[in-house]
Design an enzyme around this catalytic site. Structure first.
Site, PDB file in Angstrom:
ATOM      1  N   ASN A  72      -3.473  -6.820 -16.546  1.00 19.60           N
ATOM      2  CA  ASN A  72      -3.167  -6.294 -14.933  1.00 19.60           C
ATOM      3  C   ASN A  72      -2.158  -5.075 -15.108  1.00 19.60           C
ATOM      4  OD1 ASN A  72      -2.423  -6.818 -12.057  1.00 19.60           O
ATOM      5  ND2 ASN A  72      -0.416  -6.906 -13.269  1.00 19.60           N
ATOM      6  N   TYR A 112      -6.089   7.827 -10.458  1.00 23.86           N
ATOM      7  CA  TYR A 112      -6.409   6.117 -10.383  1.00 23.86           C
ATOM      8  C   TYR A 112      -7.690   5.983 -10.375  1.00 23.86           C
ATOM      9  CZ  TYR A 112      -5.809   1.316  -8.847  1.00 23.86           C
ATOM     10  OH  TYR A 112      -5.713   0.088  -9.036  1.00 23.86           O
ATOM     11  N   LYS A 147      -9.670   3.627 -13.635  1.00 26.41           N
ATOM     12  CA  LYS A 147     -10.147   2.539 -13.262  1.00 26.41           C
ATOM     13  C   LYS A 147     -11.960   2.611 -13.410  1.00 26.41           C
ATOM     14  CE  LYS A 147      -6.873  -0.010 -12.307  1.00 26.41           C
ATOM     15  NZ  LYS A 147      -6.310  -0.959 -13.187  1.00 26.41           N
ATOM     16  N   VAL A 151      -4.322  -4.714  -1.220  1.00 24.76           N
ATOM     17  CA  VAL A 151      -3.444  -5.950  -1.499  1.00 24.76           C
ATOM     18  C   VAL A 151      -2.109  -5.335  -0.992  1.00 24.76           C
ATOM     19  CG1 VAL A 151      -2.494  -7.813  -2.631  1.00 24.76           C
ATOM     20  CG2 VAL A 151      -4.550  -6.737  -3.445  1.00 24.76           C
ATOM     21  N   THR A 172       1.117  -5.274  -1.723  1.00 20.38           N
ATOM     22  CA  THR A 172       2.055  -5.181  -2.634  1.00 20.38           C
ATOM     23  C   THR A 172       2.922  -3.861  -2.634  1.00 20.38           C
ATOM     24  OG1 THR A 172       0.363  -4.102  -4.330  1.00 20.38           O
ATOM     25  CG2 THR A 172       0.516  -6.564  -4.088  1.00 20.38           C
TER      26      THR A 172
END
Length: 340
Positions: free
Chosen positions: A122, A258, A262, A295, A297
């Site tokens: 993660n 990013y 990924k 999300v 966060t």
């Protein structure tokens, strides 16, 4: 009812299903794990999605090892889970960008538990929010998200314990890392609008396509995927960032660093899963990646449209699904396989 309204309704229904599935306990037949025989490690799990994945796994009654780069932050998370929620959680410091830290962690896991059964990668970073697309920290992003994940997998595979159910590796990734992105722009626009995404995120998703056709073909073909190809791809990107030519390099135009990191995680997931697929029964290791969604966060500035509880669900499900139902080398979102 308009297409926008129908799409919103479908998504809301699916999220209700996910929330319901999380509340249904696994039956005795499905529970192949226990606190005595299964050890799960979640990297970067002191906050956000990682903390929620750790919480849900611990609540299912297996041995959970929470890790964090910062010791104080990690111990605070453990205190929250153990004292406030009554969960048994172990902790060890881990910096996935530091080879010596990974090695030390591996030695501790072997000495303390004899190995591990589930690894959830993660740990990750993203320095772009909203419409910002700075690549100032591109080297850190790629080092953490791709190299950190890859190096953890390499270090932990020898420590993953054989079992009839097989060991599990789950990589937290993103739809932004898909090779081809979305082709049907009007369909994507309609979908994202229906999901109440911001217009900026819509533009981000529309611009995630790699311009280099040859590279797209190589990355989408499992037979041509190699670690050398992936390392060369991210190294080329970093070199172009350093010499200021990355904007003309054919890379995705938003969330660039990013997205590249990924994309490499997704491709490595397919590559390593194929390598491990030849293992004999009893020594199987299933490797998959998943997109948790947008999300609420700290990484998204708490501007997401999904709760950490729902976002973590697919990662937990991939960690615990029965071996006869398990797949490998796939990419998931909301417990459904999606295209790389």
């Amino acid at each position: 009812m308009t297409n926008k309204e129908k799409a919103r309704e479908r998504r809301e229904k699916r999220m209700q299903e996910i929330s319901l599935l999380r509340t249904i306990p696994y039956s005795d037949h499905q529970r192949w794990w226990s606190s005595e025989n299964v050890v799960a490690v979640v990297t970067g799990s002191n906050r956000g999605i990682g903390l929620e994945i750790a919480r849900q796994l611990a609540s299912h009654g297996l041995t959970l090892v929470l890790t964090a780069r910062n010791v104080d932050a990690g111990l605070e998370a453990v205190t929250s889970l153990s004292l406030q929620q009554g969960l048994k959680v172990d902790f060890h410091q881990l910096d996935v960008t530091d080879a010596s830290s990974i090695k030390e962690f591996g030695c501790w896991i072997k000495q303390t538990f004899g190995g591990l059964d589930i690894l959830v990668n993660n740990a990750g970073v993203n320095y772009n929010l909203g419409s910002d697309n700075s690549v100032e920290f591109a080297e850190t992003v790629v080092s953490t998200n791709y190299h950190g994940t890859k190096n953890m997998i390499k270090a932990m595979i020898p420590l993953m314990r054989p079992s009839p159910q097989g060991a599990r590796i789950v990589n937290v990734s993103s739809r932004l890392g898909r090779v081809y992105g979305r082709r049907n722009v009007s369909k994507l626009l309609s979908l994202l609008l229906s999901l109440s995404f911001s217009f900026r995120l819509i533009l981000h998703m529309l611009l995630q396509r790699l311009a280099n056709v040859e590279l797209r073909d190589q990355l989408s073909n499992p037979d041509s995927l190699t670690e050398e190809l992936l390392d060369r791809t991210v190294s080329t990107f970093i070199e172009q960032v350093k010499d200021g030519t990355w904007e003309s390099g054919g890379w995705p135009q938003t969330f660039t660093d990013y997205s590249i990191s990924k994309l490499a995680v997704n491709a490595y997931t397919r590559m390593i899963a194929k390598e491990l697929s030849t293992r004999q029964e009893g020594e199987k290791i299933y490797v998959n990646s998943f997109c948790p969604g947008w999300v609420k966060t700290a990484m998204t500035g708490f501007a997401g449209n999904m709760s950490p509880e729902d976002a973590a669900d697919t990662g937990v499900w991939l960690s615990l699904v029965l071996s006869e139902e398990a797949v490998t080398g796939k990419f998931f979102a909301e417990r459904r396989e999606i295209n790389f």
